[in-house]
Motif scaffolding. Structure first.
Motif, mmCIF file in Angstrom:
data_model
loop_
_atom_site.group_PDB
_atom_site.id
_atom_site.type_symbol
_atom_site.label_atom_id
_atom_site.label_comp_id
_atom_site.label_asym_id
_atom_site.label_seq_id
_atom_site.Cartn_x
_atom_site.Cartn_y
_atom_site.Cartn_z
ATOM 1 N N VAL A 188 43.630 42.853 25.937
ATOM 2 C CA VAL A 188 42.460 42.800 26.571
ATOM 3 C C VAL A 188 43.241 41.284 27.215
ATOM 4 O O VAL A 188 43.385 40.727 28.454
ATOM 5 N N ILE A 189 43.715 40.162 26.742
ATOM 6 C CA ILE A 189 44.424 38.825 27.165
ATOM 7 C C ILE A 189 45.228 39.318 27.948
ATOM 8 O O ILE A 189 44.815 38.734 29.770
ATOM 9 N N ASP A 226 49.305 34.472 31.641
ATOM 10 C CA ASP A 226 49.125 34.315 33.087
ATOM 11 C C ASP A 226 49.707 33.557 33.804
ATOM 12 O O ASP A 226 50.195 33.843 34.148
ATOM 13 N N THR A 281 45.005 41.206 35.678
ATOM 14 C CA THR A 281 43.607 42.098 36.759
ATOM 15 C C THR A 281 43.877 40.139 37.771
ATOM 16 O O THR A 281 43.627 40.389 39.171
ATOM 17 N N ASN A 282 43.987 39.123 37.060
ATOM 18 C CA ASN A 282 43.754 38.282 37.750
ATOM 19 C C ASN A 282 44.888 37.453 38.681
ATOM 20 O O ASN A 282 44.849 36.647 40.179
ATOM 21 N N THR A 295 42.526 49.822 36.244
ATOM 22 C CA THR A 295 42.910 49.229 35.376
ATOM 23 C C THR A 295 42.557 50.333 34.566
ATOM 24 O O THR A 295 41.506 51.106 34.145
ATOM 25 N N ARG A 298 45.766 42.279 29.502
ATOM 26 C CA ARG A 298 45.274 42.812 31.076
ATOM 27 C C ARG A 298 44.369 42.082 31.890
ATOM 28 O O ARG A 298 44.792 42.094 33.114
ATOM 29 N N ASP A 299 43.890 40.940 31.413
ATOM 30 C CA ASP A 299 43.057 39.690 32.154
ATOM 31 C C ASP A 299 43.671 39.259 32.702
ATOM 32 O O ASP A 299 43.240 38.354 34.140
ATOM 33 N N ASN A 326 44.154 45.711 43.325
ATOM 34 C CA ASN A 326 43.900 46.474 42.235
ATOM 35 C C ASN A 326 43.836 48.020 42.696
ATOM 36 O O ASN A 326 42.655 48.572 43.052
ATOM 37 N N TYR A 361 47.173 48.846 29.622
ATOM 38 C CA TYR A 361 46.680 48.117 28.689
ATOM 39 C C TYR A 361 46.310 48.260 27.009
ATOM 40 O O TYR A 361 45.869 49.614 27.239
#
Length: 391
Positions: free
Chosen positions: A186-187, A157, A193-194, A206, A189-190, A203, A179
């Motif tokens: 996946v973590i 993050d 995107t956040n 994805t 990617r999130d 965006n 990703y």
């Protein structure tokens, strides 16, 4: 964030790693409130260090020694603060981490530094929650953060916010995210995107790929088409140089993705290993990294003291010990409470300034680098305080 001193925690998906100059503190004035034990600041502060001694994996023994060395290096730098450090072996095992965490508290520990891995840190945090003892883990797994557990490792993050915000500030406002389809992917990617959403960028799509050579080969045309069709100005790759980055970056070139039109952006460091810098596909790419100045100073100092380079995450042990010393020097009996640990000014660590957030995660000052002519060029220096840009 989990409730304070929760007895249960989320399932874990990733474990620790990040890196951290032999600097100590930032000023702080915080109220004497929040979870954590009261201490006698005029006596040596009892600190427990939980590291993976006893593991069957020889590399973990080396990691444990490097973390202990860095913690002791930090202790030597504490001005007017004495630490009573006791080291406990976790063997890299969650059950043993919980056992020795309880033992450490019985021995009088007022704060725990470590363990390394997310599952072990989670177990240690639960084990000592009723004693209201805080745990400064070397993990970067945000899923175990909260309550009495804080993570010292640089998080996806944090990195995503820094590098995406910078790219957006340079006019790269439309971004595609790609990703590997793994738990860690996946973590990542999130996180990206956040970060795109919070930065105000757009965006543009994805897309995932199987985490294998064939997976990258099979997906690259679709990724390239998505970039071109949506006019993306940046492609953020939530993967690393030991995974899909080398092959994907090369195949994107071969499939017509023009890096002068669509800049590649990395969620991980693209200068490790250094040979990555020679790859044609990453030229012009952006990634974030710790403040190079203090990082280099710490590495040199550690080498001089111990005759070998530090483990890449050894600086986290220095940072944790330096934060403890800084708080004891300024906050006295309330130094190790949650309120003290999360004071806003933060701390000066061996890879730049950092601070703990109330949810148990952290913010770390990062520089943004671009690969130019196979060299790392800093295009946005790491902020020196939390009033600077990049946060």
């Amino acid at each position: 964030m989990l409730p304070a001193f929760s007895k249960t925690r989320k399932a874990l998906r990733i474990s620790a790693l990040s890196m951290g100059a032999a600097l100590v503190l930032a000023a702080c004035d915080v109220p004497a409130t929040g979870g954590g034990p009261s201490i006698n600041a005029s006596a040596p502060v009892p600190v427990a260090l939980l590291v993976p001694y006893g593991s069957e994996n020889a590399a973990e023994t080396g990691l444990a020694q490097s973390l202990e060395n860095a913690a002791r290096l930090a202790m030597a730098d504490l001005n007017g603060v004495e630490v009573d450090l006791k080291v406990y072996a976790t063997a890299g095992n969650p059950d043993q981490a919980a056992t020795v965490a309880r033992e450490a508290v019985r021995d009088g520990a007022k704060i725990i530094l470590g363990p390394v891995y997310g599952a072990s840190a989670n177990a240690a945090g639960v084990a000592v929650s009723s004693a209201r003892v805080n745990v400064l883990s070397f993990s970067n797994n945000t899923e175990i953060a909260g309550g009495n557990v804080f993570v010292l490792g640089n998080t996806f993050d944090n990195t995503a916010r820094r590098v995406v915000s910078y790219a957006n500030s340079q006019g790269r406002s439309s971004m595609v995210v790609t990703y590997p389809e793994t738990a860690v992917g996946v973590i990542g990617r999130d996180a990206v995107t956040n970060a795109i959403a919070s930065s105000g960028a757009g965006n543009a799509g994805t897309i995932g790929y199987e985490a294998s050579q064939n997976g990258v080969i099979n997906a690259v045309r679709e990724i390239a088409d998505l970039v071109r069709d949506n006019g993306a100005q940046a492609l953020v790759i939530a993967d690393d140089t030991s995974g899909g980055v080398p092959l994907l970056s090369q195949l994107l070139l071969e499939n017509g993705v023009d890096p002068t039109v669509t800049q590649l952006v990395g969620l991980t460091r693209w200068d490790i290993p250094p040979s990555t810098l020679d790859l044609p596909g990453v030229q012009g790419g952006l990634f974030a990294l710790p403040d190079p100045g203090p990082t280099s100073q710490f590495q040199s100092r550690y080498q001089s003291a111990y005759g070998a380079p530090p483990h890449p995450i050894a600086g986290l042990a220095y940072d944790g010990m330096a934060a403890i010393g800084a708080l004891v020097a300024s906050d006295g009996s309330s130094a190790l409470t949650t309120s003290a640990l999360t004071q806003g000014a933060g701390f000066a660590g061996v890879s730049g300034v950092f601070r703990f957030r109330a949810d148990g995660t952290n913010e770390r000052a990062l520089a943004v680098a671009q690969i130019v002519d196979r060299q790392v060029t800093i295009v946005s220096p790491a902020p020196k305080s939390f009033s600077g840009a990049g946060f």
